[in-house]
Design an enzyme around this catalytic site. Structure first.
Site, mmCIF file in Angstrom:
data_model
loop_
_atom_site.group_PDB
_atom_site.id
_atom_site.type_symbol
_atom_site.label_atom_id
_atom_site.label_comp_id
_atom_site.label_asym_id
_atom_site.label_seq_id
_atom_site.Cartn_x
_atom_site.Cartn_y
_atom_site.Cartn_z
ATOM 1 N N HIS A 33 -5.458 2.157 7.210
ATOM 2 C CA HIS A 33 -5.623 1.490 5.920
ATOM 3 C C HIS A 33 -7.088 1.134 5.623
ATOM 4 O O HIS A 33 -7.452 0.832 4.491
ATOM 5 C CB HIS A 33 -4.744 0.229 5.893
ATOM 6 C CG HIS A 33 -4.708 -0.459 4.565
ATOM 7 N ND1 HIS A 33 -4.013 0.048 3.490
ATOM 8 C CD2 HIS A 33 -5.311 -1.599 4.132
ATOM 9 C CE1 HIS A 33 -4.185 -0.765 2.441
ATOM 10 N NE2 HIS A 33 -4.964 -1.763 2.810
ATOM 11 N N CYS A 47 0.840 -1.198 0.000
ATOM 12 C CA CYS A 47 0.000 0.000 0.000
ATOM 13 C C CYS A 47 0.877 1.252 0.000
ATOM 14 O O CYS A 47 1.575 1.522 0.981
ATOM 15 C CB CYS A 47 -0.931 0.019 1.209
ATOM 16 S SG CYS A 47 -1.889 1.547 1.241
ATOM 17 N N GLN A 100 -9.198 12.051 -4.709
ATOM 18 C CA GLN A 100 -8.320 12.567 -5.761
ATOM 19 C C GLN A 100 -8.732 13.990 -6.097
ATOM 20 O O GLN A 100 -9.851 14.414 -5.805
ATOM 21 C CB GLN A 100 -8.428 11.716 -7.027
ATOM 22 C CG GLN A 100 -8.067 10.263 -6.818
ATOM 23 C CD GLN A 100 -7.947 9.512 -8.140
ATOM 24 O OE1 GLN A 100 -7.288 9.966 -9.078
ATOM 25 N NE2 GLN A 100 -8.590 8.366 -8.215
ATOM 26 N N HIS A 130 -8.845 7.127 0.253
ATOM 27 C CA HIS A 130 -8.214 8.233 -0.468
ATOM 28 C C HIS A 130 -9.199 8.906 -1.405
ATOM 29 O O HIS A 130 -10.159 8.305 -1.854
ATOM 30 C CB HIS A 130 -7.008 7.746 -1.263
ATOM 31 C CG HIS A 130 -7.381 6.877 -2.442
ATOM 32 N ND1 HIS A 130 -7.747 5.556 -2.298
ATOM 33 C CD2 HIS A 130 -7.480 7.150 -3.763
ATOM 34 C CE1 HIS A 130 -8.035 5.047 -3.480
ATOM 35 N NE2 HIS A 130 -7.904 5.991 -4.400
ATOM 36 N N HIS A 134 -6.882 1.793 0.373
ATOM 37 C CA HIS A 134 -6.598 2.752 1.445
ATOM 38 C C HIS A 134 -7.464 4.001 1.226
ATOM 39 O O HIS A 134 -7.484 4.536 0.126
ATOM 40 C CB HIS A 134 -5.108 3.124 1.439
ATOM 41 C CG HIS A 134 -4.678 3.863 2.658
ATOM 42 N ND1 HIS A 134 -3.762 3.363 3.554
ATOM 43 C CD2 HIS A 134 -5.075 5.059 3.157
ATOM 44 C CE1 HIS A 134 -3.593 4.230 4.540
ATOM 45 N NE2 HIS A 134 -4.388 5.275 4.316
ATOM 46 N N CYS A 166 -0.078 3.901 3.069
ATOM 47 C CA CYS A 166 0.097 3.667 4.500
ATOM 48 C C CYS A 166 1.320 4.468 4.991
ATOM 49 O O CYS A 166 2.257 4.705 4.234
ATOM 50 C CB CYS A 166 0.282 2.174 4.776
ATOM 51 S SG CYS A 166 -1.280 1.331 5.152
ATOM 52 N N ASN A 173 -13.600 7.920 -5.378
ATOM 53 C CA ASN A 173 -14.218 6.675 -5.814
ATOM 54 C C ASN A 173 -13.990 5.680 -4.698
ATOM 55 O O ASN A 173 -12.864 5.545 -4.226
ATOM 56 C CB ASN A 173 -13.555 6.123 -7.076
ATOM 57 C CG ASN A 173 -13.702 7.065 -8.262
ATOM 58 O OD1 ASN A 173 -14.716 7.752 -8.392
ATOM 59 N ND2 ASN A 173 -12.701 7.103 -9.116
#
Ligand code: UDP
Ligand code: ZN
Ligand code: FE
Length: 328
Positions: free
Chosen positions: A89, A32, A144, A142, A140, A35, A129
């Site tokens: 995570h 990942c 954008q 997140h 993880h 992380c 998304n």
């Protein structure tokens, strides 16, 4: 041929981003990159902005031959960033403390301001998304940011409608939507002192939800700490409601619609839209023939019935979340 360019669709009047190099990006890899302790994630942080390593748009795009009508090209100019929402995570906004989600909102504002200082950028769109079923490559938590050298069609359309609405009815379209939703109170899900969460009258997806402000805020960087907390609070309820309704494998898209950064439109209001493909826990709706072929959405069900379900789910979770608002 660069394999990285904008191509103009002369039939629909919109740009397509061609990004050959994006094929190389990791797909469900075990390492990942988000992380803490990784090459890009050193030090102490709650929320982190990173450049996207496989950017669809870049401030140093390859030069392109503009081409000849009807096949015109443009440079793939813009910015793509990743926002790591939490060092953890697992989880989603409802699992992150409110103050940290507020930090996330403030960071989106800071990044918007920073990215907008580049003369090429017309529009900055943070989004998320989530869920394997809509093709997320990294689990993880997140978001954008995509920053475009043009105003995207969906936003131009909203602005054009707001201007037209003012001409015809003499009011602000966003204010009227909020006023009517509160008056009818049939589709509202949750409300706090700054924002209202609802399934819109004009929902396209079964459990689509929007967050509209009760003020005239237009851009993320106009939010102060308190209003960022209120927006964060509404977002935690929205994603918490999805988890409550669809279980741990839920999926959604969350999009921040803010005003264009160079030509801020007076009528525009910052709002957040959530689209989820879920029809139920394990049935998904696909945008298919009618939706893609005609851009006409059929809504399977009635938004007012879904609002009842969403409101009940919100009622069950707002205690656990220590939410700032109430069920309308
Ligand atoms: N990414 C990155 N650094 C990495 C691995 C991936 O910046 O080390 C980017 C990748 O380009 C992608 C994003 O992280 O854009 C992961 O996004 P997501 O899974 O939400 O959707 P995608 O953009 O892949 O459709
Ligand atoms: Zn991770
Ligand atoms: Fe919108």
């Amino acid at each position: 041929m660069s394999g990285h360019e904008l191509r103009w669709n002369p039939l629909l009047g919109c740009w397509i981003i061609v990004a050959g190099h994006r094929k190389e990006r990791p797909w469900h890899s075990t390492f990942c990159p988000f992380c803490p302790g990784g090459p890009e994630t050193q030090g102490e942080w709650n929320v982190l902005a990173l450049p996207n390593r496989y950017p669809a748009l870049s401030l140093t795009p390859p030069g392109v031959d503009k081409g000849e009508k009807p096949f015109t090209r443009g440079e793939a100019l813009g910015v793509c960033e990743v926002i790591v929402e939490t060092p953890s995570h697992e989880g989603d906004f409802q699992n992150i403390p409110l103050e940290q989600v507020a930090e996330y909102i403030l960071l989106l504002g800071e990044r918007t301001r920073k990215i907008a200082s580049n003369s090429a950028i017309e529009y900055v769109m943070p989004f998320k998304n989530k869920g394997v079923s809509i093709g997320v490559s990294l689990t993880h938590p997140h978001s954008q940011i995509y920053a475009f050298p043009f105003i995207p069609p969906r936003i131009s359309r909203e602005i054009a409608s707001a201007i037209e609405y003012r001409k015809i009815y003499g009011g602000n379209i966003f204010e009227d939507i909020v006023r009517m939703e509160l008056l009818e109170s049939k589709r509202t899900v949750y409300i706090n002192d700054g924002f209202v969460l609802l399934i819109p009258f004009y929902a396209m997806w079964p459990y689509e939800m929007h967050i509209y402000p009760s003020s005239d805020v237009k851009l993320l960087y106009e939010l102060d700490k308190d209003s960022a907390s209120l927006l964060a609070d509404a977002i935690r309820v929205a994603t918490g409601v999805y988890e409550e309704l669809f279980g741990s494998e839920y999926a959604y898209m969350m999009i921040f619609h803010q005003a264009p950064v160079k030509r801020v439109n007076e009528e525009y209001r910052l709002h957040v839209e959530f689209y989820t493909p879920h029809l139920s826990r394990d049935r998904l709706k696909y945008a298919a023939g009618v939706e893609w072929g005609a851009w006409v959405f059929t809504y399977d069900g009635v938004p007012e019935d879904r609002a009842r379900e969403l409101r009940e789910a919100a009622t069950r979770i707002i205690g656990k979340l220590d939410s700032l608002g109430r069920i309308p």
